[in-house]
Design an enzyme around this catalytic site. Sequence first.
Site, PDB file in Angstrom:
ATOM      1  N   HIS A  12       0.823  -1.206   0.000  1.00 31.29           N
ATOM      2  CA  HIS A  12       0.000   0.000   0.000  1.00 31.29           C
ATOM      3  C   HIS A  12       0.855   1.254   0.000  1.00 31.29           C
ATOM      4  CE1 HIS A  12      -3.480  -2.349   2.117  1.00 31.29           C
ATOM      5  NE2 HIS A  12      -3.775  -2.188   0.849  1.00 31.29           N
TER       6      HIS A  12
ATOM      7  N   CYS B 178      -3.181   1.572   9.569  1.00 33.64           N
ATOM      8  CA  CYS B 178      -4.105   0.509   9.142  1.00 33.64           C
ATOM      9  C   CYS B 178      -5.196   0.234  10.161  1.00 33.64           C
ATOM     10  CB  CYS B 178      -3.336  -0.790   8.918  1.00 33.64           C
ATOM     11  SG  CYS B 178      -1.840  -0.613   7.930  1.00 33.64           S
TER      12      CYS B 178
END
Length: 263
Positions: free
Chosen positions: A166, A254
Site C-alpha cells: 500500500h 491501518c
Amino acid sequence: MDRLFDKVIVRPPGESYKNCVSTNPQHSTIDVKLAQKQHKEYVKVLKENGISVVELEPLETHPDSVFVQDTSVIGASSGVAVIARFGEPSRRGEEKSIEKLLLDNGVEINRIQAPGTLEGGDVLVTDQGVVFVGESQRTNKRGIEQFARYFSHVEVVRVPVTKVFHLLSAVSYLGNKTIAISPHIIDVGYFKGFKLITIPEEELYANNMLYLGNKMVLIPAGYSKTEEKLKKEGFKPITLDVSEFWKGDGGVTCLNSPFYKSL
C-alpha cells in the site's frame, strides 16, 4: 487543530487474527492476546489526543478485519464515503458492517465496482485539495478512476506502488504541506510542492505513521532514527509497540478508518 480527522472507526483483533494474510516471516508467532492489549493502548493514545473513537466488535469471520482502514474512505465534510472493493479477495465482506454503520449515520455511500479495486491503505489524504492514491497490487486504475469521480472536489493523483502493498506503507502526510516518504520505495516526483522528510531506508516500517495534529505523530516503537528525524523537524513522536500488527503486515494507520475533514 491541524489534524485531518477528529473521529475514527476501529475494530479490535478477534481470535482469528492469527490467520490473517501476511508475508511476514514471523506471521506464525502472532500472539492474539498481546495484539488485543496493543490495540487497547492504541485506542487509548487516540482518545488522549482528543480523537473520538467508534469501537466495533471483532469480526471473527475475517481475520484481517482489525485493519479497518482498508474498508473505506470517509469524507466528514461532504458526508460521502467510498466503500472499498478489496484487491485481496479473502478480505471481501469486511466492508459490509462499516457500510451499515455509515448508512445508519446518514453518510452517502458509493461503492467501488468490479473490475475496479481500491483499498484505503492506498489513499493518502491531505488538507491541500489533493489526494494521492497508490496504484498497487491491491488498488487498480479502474478503482482510482471511480474514487476520483466520487470525490470530484479534490485533485486525485495516481502514484505507482510496486515495492510494498500500500502507498501508506511508504508515504505519510504530517499536516502543513509536509510528507514523510521513503524515496527508495516511492518516486518523490509525484509530491512536488510538499516539504519532504525522508525516512531512513532500514526503518521503512516507521513510515507507516499517523499524524494526530498539534505536531504529535504516532509511530511504531523501535525506530530511533525516524524518531530523531521527526524531533529535529519539530514533531513530537509518540511511540507504541505494535509488534503483533507488524507480523500481520499492518501498521498504525491501518488500525483506524478516519472521518477526513478535508473530504
